[in-house]
Scaffold this active site. Structure first.
Site, PDB file in Angstrom:
ATOM      1  N   SER A   1      -7.888 -10.863   6.884  1.00 27.67           N
ATOM      2  CA  SER A   1      -7.815  -9.482   6.412  1.00 27.67           C
ATOM      3  C   SER A   1      -9.208  -8.881   6.331  1.00 27.67           C
ATOM      4  CB  SER A   1      -7.129  -9.421   5.047  1.00 27.67           C
ATOM      5  OG  SER A   1      -7.677 -10.373   4.177  1.00 27.67           O
TER       6      SER A   1
ATOM      7  N   HIS B   1      -1.236  -9.838  10.505  1.00 27.84           N
ATOM      8  CA  HIS B   1      -1.583  -9.679   9.096  1.00 27.84           C
ATOM      9  C   HIS B   1      -0.310  -9.576   8.260  1.00 27.84           C
ATOM     10  CE1 HIS B   1      -3.637  -7.360   5.683  1.00 27.84           C
ATOM     11  NE2 HIS B   1      -3.948  -8.625   5.592  1.00 27.84           N
TER      12      HIS B   1
ATOM     13  N   GLU C   1       1.271  -6.461  10.230  1.00 30.90           N
ATOM     14  CA  GLU C   1       0.411  -5.641  11.082  1.00 30.90           C
ATOM     15  C   GLU C   1       0.003  -6.500  12.284  1.00 30.90           C
ATOM     16  OE1 GLU C   1      -1.965  -2.559   8.216  1.00 30.90           O
ATOM     17  OE2 GLU C   1      -2.525  -4.657   8.005  1.00 30.90           O
TER      18      GLU C   1
ATOM     19  N   ASN D   1      -4.547  -2.334   4.129  1.00 34.43           N
ATOM     20  CA  ASN D   1      -5.694  -2.583   3.258  1.00 34.43           C
ATOM     21  C   ASN D   1      -6.684  -1.420   3.301  1.00 34.43           C
ATOM     22  OD1 ASN D   1      -4.893  -5.010   2.223  1.00 34.43           O
ATOM     23  ND2 ASN D   1      -6.052  -6.267   3.659  1.00 34.43           N
TER      24      ASN D   1
HETATM   25  N1  3HC Z   1      12.120 -15.536  -0.675  1.00 34.27           N
HETATM   26  C1  3HC Z   1      12.884 -14.471  -0.399  1.00 34.27           C
HETATM   27  N2  3HC Z   1      13.006 -13.411  -1.193  1.00 34.27           N
HETATM   28  C2  3HC Z   1      12.349 -13.452  -2.363  1.00 34.27           C
HETATM   29  C3  3HC Z   1      11.539 -14.541  -2.726  1.00 34.27           C
HETATM   30  C4  3HC Z   1      11.440 -15.620  -1.819  1.00 34.27           C
HETATM   31  N3  3HC Z   1      10.686 -16.666  -2.086  1.00 34.27           N
HETATM   32  N4  3HC Z   1      10.974 -14.270  -3.921  1.00 34.27           N
HETATM   33  C5  3HC Z   1      11.408 -13.075  -4.304  1.00 34.27           C
HETATM   34  N5  3HC Z   1      12.257 -12.581  -3.361  1.00 34.27           N
HETATM   35  C6  3HC Z   1      12.909 -11.284  -3.374  1.00 34.27           C
HETATM   36  C7  3HC Z   1      13.880 -11.187  -4.547  1.00 34.27           C
HETATM   37  O1  3HC Z   1      15.141 -11.700  -4.207  1.00 34.27           O
HETATM   38  C8  3HC Z   1      13.905  -9.711  -4.779  1.00 34.27           C
HETATM   39  O2  3HC Z   1      14.702  -9.093  -3.791  1.00 34.27           O
HETATM   40  P1  3HC Z   1      15.587  -7.788  -4.141  1.00 34.27           P
HETATM   41  O3  3HC Z   1      14.591  -6.710  -4.478  1.00 34.27           O
HETATM   42  O4  3HC Z   1      16.360  -7.535  -2.869  1.00 34.27           O
HETATM   43  O5  3HC Z   1      16.447  -8.207  -5.292  1.00 34.27           O
HETATM   44  C9  3HC Z   1      12.473  -9.272  -4.493  1.00 34.27           C
HETATM   45  O6  3HC Z   1      11.929 -10.275  -3.619  1.00 34.27           O
HETATM   46  C10 3HC Z   1      11.626  -9.182  -5.748  1.00 34.27           C
HETATM   47  O7  3HC Z   1      11.604 -10.457  -6.395  1.00 34.27           O
HETATM   48  P2  3HC Z   1      11.684 -10.653  -7.971  1.00 34.27           P
HETATM   49  O8  3HC Z   1      12.773  -9.796  -8.512  1.00 34.27           O
HETATM   50  O9  3HC Z   1      11.752 -12.095  -8.263  1.00 34.27           O
HETATM   51  O10 3HC Z   1      10.263 -10.227  -8.464  1.00 34.27           O
HETATM   52  P3  3HC Z   1       9.731  -8.827  -8.878  1.00 34.27           P
HETATM   53  O11 3HC Z   1      10.769  -7.775  -8.848  1.00 34.27           O
HETATM   54  O12 3HC Z   1       8.968  -9.082 -10.102  1.00 34.27           O
HETATM   55  O13 3HC Z   1       8.719  -8.527  -7.659  1.00 34.27           O
HETATM   56  C11 3HC Z   1       6.887  -8.806  -6.192  1.00 34.27           C
HETATM   57  C12 3HC Z   1       7.579  -9.304  -7.449  1.00 34.27           C
HETATM   58  C13 3HC Z   1       7.697  -9.219  -4.956  1.00 34.27           C
HETATM   59  C14 3HC Z   1       5.522  -9.464  -6.135  1.00 34.27           C
HETATM   60  C15 3HC Z   1       6.794  -7.247  -6.263  1.00 34.27           C
HETATM   61  O14 3HC Z   1       6.216  -6.863  -7.474  1.00 34.27           O
HETATM   62  C16 3HC Z   1       5.953  -6.670  -5.140  1.00 34.27           C
HETATM   63  O15 3HC Z   1       6.386  -6.581  -4.009  1.00 34.27           O
HETATM   64  N6  3HC Z   1       4.726  -6.247  -5.490  1.00 34.27           N
HETATM   65  C17 3HC Z   1       3.790  -5.712  -4.500  1.00 34.27           C
HETATM   66  C18 3HC Z   1       3.073  -6.822  -3.829  1.00 34.27           C
HETATM   67  C19 3HC Z   1       2.139  -6.334  -2.742  1.00 34.27           C
HETATM   68  O16 3HC Z   1       1.685  -5.206  -2.739  1.00 34.27           O
HETATM   69  N7  3HC Z   1       1.841  -7.220  -1.789  1.00 34.27           N
HETATM   70  C20 3HC Z   1       0.914  -6.908  -0.718  1.00 34.27           C
HETATM   71  C21 3HC Z   1      -0.491  -7.079  -1.176  1.00 34.27           C
HETATM   72  S1  3HC Z   1      -1.698  -6.751   0.094  1.00 34.27           S
HETATM   73  C22 3HC Z   1      -1.781  -8.161   0.988  1.00 34.27           C
HETATM   74  O17 3HC Z   1      -1.103  -9.119   0.758  1.00 34.27           O
HETATM   75  C23 3HC Z   1      -2.729  -8.160   2.132  1.00 34.27           C
HETATM   76  C24 3HC Z   1      -3.986  -8.900   1.850  1.00 34.27           C
HETATM   77  O18 3HC Z   1      -4.760  -8.933   3.023  1.00 34.27           O
HETATM   78  C25 3HC Z   1      -4.827  -8.278   0.770  1.00 34.27           C
END
Ligand code: 3HC
Length: 407
Positions: free
Chosen positions: A124, A145, A157, A195
């Protein structure tokens, strides 16, 4: 898979930290036989545990049919040497963001895999082009990505370089479609699309916290109330403060915009080894993956006397991020639809152009001007497109037309 036109085969993943383990799981869930590589056996054990927990959770949430988790895990094997990847059709590199380390891994992969294998990096913060150029066949190298958690976020990406072949891109897109992922095409530029917008927003949130403008909870709650799936400070801990700082440094180097100088607090936490969730402590402290209910600040933070600006949230953090989206569109790097797809499928955030429509171009311009006047930082100058939208006879209609124009 190579040469057969199918969408599963043998894959390798080098580096099984948070992202690598997630990518290995995604591939195995898509039917691929996956070999994960880590030099240290204890790192392999940790990755196996992570994949066990994630597949079990996916079953419990109905994302995998009962018993399917075991089938997925059976498609995964673990090795300590890259030599085990000789017969792979695709290898994804996901080692830490250290240029020499990535170059070394790519040099080894280049020597080990067959002529038809695709090579991908999940970097990234580094140039995909320079990694590609260090191999004997840069035409087969791309950036893939993924977003954290990789099994959850539907976006990937696909970063092409000036050396990537059209055939490689076609194969990669076919593979990702087979994994159920949506892709957006990105040219190799610091931050890519997602990002490029996310990281400046996260850095600003850290700066707000560090300056004592608002508490950690006020910042995170305000942005969650604005529709974000999690607050920016909690997201920093999820992404990893080391990864964030590395991306910021590259963005600063490429764009020369001082908004991308990492907030000193982030640098200090990284130097202290407090990298976020993966180390149990970052801006928050964690018990497992849950933040503990502490109200104390991050270590080493001595907030200045209270001068709360919490009342300016969420707009003070949201509008500059939307302004960045308009700048990105204005320079032709991405369309509004691509930006919306990127942020909503990569980070589960509301589509930025929906957020802009809700705030309205005129209000957004007023907030952005205020931020620009206050900071005198050219990086906060209102985007030309924002000025144009706000000056239109009907700003909301003008925004609607801008969004439709790229369909
Ligand atoms: N496998 C499949 N599905 C899963 C899973 C797994 N291991 N874990 C969770 N899920 C699914 C759940 O079933 C749920 O699905 P639904 O919405 O259809 O019911 C969904 O994911 C959300 O899971 P939870 O309910 O357990 O958890 P939360 O609601 O607390 O969500 C989170 C947690 C997924 C982290 C959410 O808050 C989120 O998406 N946050 C944003 C994260 C983000 O922005 N990520 C990108 C960051 S940037 C990056 O990574 C790039 C790098 O280069 C910086």
């Amino acid at each position: 898979m190579a040469g057969t036109g199918g969408t599963s085969g043998r894959a390798g993943v080098v580096g099984l930290g948070t992202m690598g383990a997630g990518i290995a799981e995604v591939l195995a869930r898509g039917g691929w036989s996956v070999t994960g590589v880590e030099e240290q056996p204890d790192a392999l054990t940790r990755a196996e545990g992570r994949i066990m927990a994630s597949t079990a959770y996916a079953e419990s949430r109905g994302k995998l049919a009962e018993g399917e988790g075991a089938a997925v895990r059976a498609r995964l094997s673990y090795e300590t040497s890259i030599d085990a990847l000789a017969d792979c059709d695709l290898v994804v590199e996901a080692v830490p963001e250290l240029p020499e380390l990535k170059q070394r891994v790519f040099a080894r992969l280049d020597a080990v895999v067959g002529a038809n294998a695709l090579l991908a990096t999940n970097t990234s913060s580094l140039s995909v082009t320079s990694l590609a150029a260090s191999t004997s066949d840069p035409s087969r190298v791309v950036g893939l990505h993924f977003f954290n958690p990789a099994p959850v976020q539907p976006l990937v990406e696909v970063i092409s370089t000036v050396l990537t072949s059209a055939g490689t891109l076609d194969r990669v897109r076919e593979i990702l479609a087979g994994l159920g992922k949506t892709t957006i095409a990105c040219r190799d530029r610091a931050g890519f699309v997602v990002n490029g917008l996310l990281i400046g927003y996260l850095n600003s949130a850290a700066t707000w916290y560090e300056r004592g403008y608002a508490t950690r909870e006020e910042i995170d709650d305000a942005l969650v109330s604005a529709g974000m799936p999690m607050g920016p400070l909690a997201l920093l801990d999820l992404v990893g403060l080391d990864v964030t700082v590395a991306v910021l440094q590259r963005m600063y180097l490429q764009f020369g915009d001082r908004r991308y100088l990492p907030a000193p607090l982030l640098t200090s936490l990284v130097e202290a080894g407090l990298l976020g969730r993966k180390t149990g402590r970052g801006l928050y402290t964690y018990d497992g993956s849950t933040p503990t209910a502490t109200t104390t600040g991050a270590p080493g933070v001595v907030p200045p006397p209270p001068a709360s600006r919490a009342g300016e949230l969420p707009e003070a953090l949201l509008v500059p991020y939307l302004n960045d989206a308009l700048t990105m569109v204005g320079v032709g790097y991405a369309s509004p639809a691509t930006v919306d797809t990127g942020m909503s499928l990569g980070c589960r955030m509301p589509p930025p152009f929906d957020q802009l429509a809700a705030i309205g171009p005129e209000r957004a311009l007023a907030v952005q001007r205020q931020v620009f006047d206050e900071t005198a930082d050219p990086g906060y100058r209102p985007a030309l497109l924002l000025e144009q939208l706000a000056a239109a006879d009907d700003p909301d209609l003008a925004l609607h037309v801008l969004r439709r124009a790229d369909r």
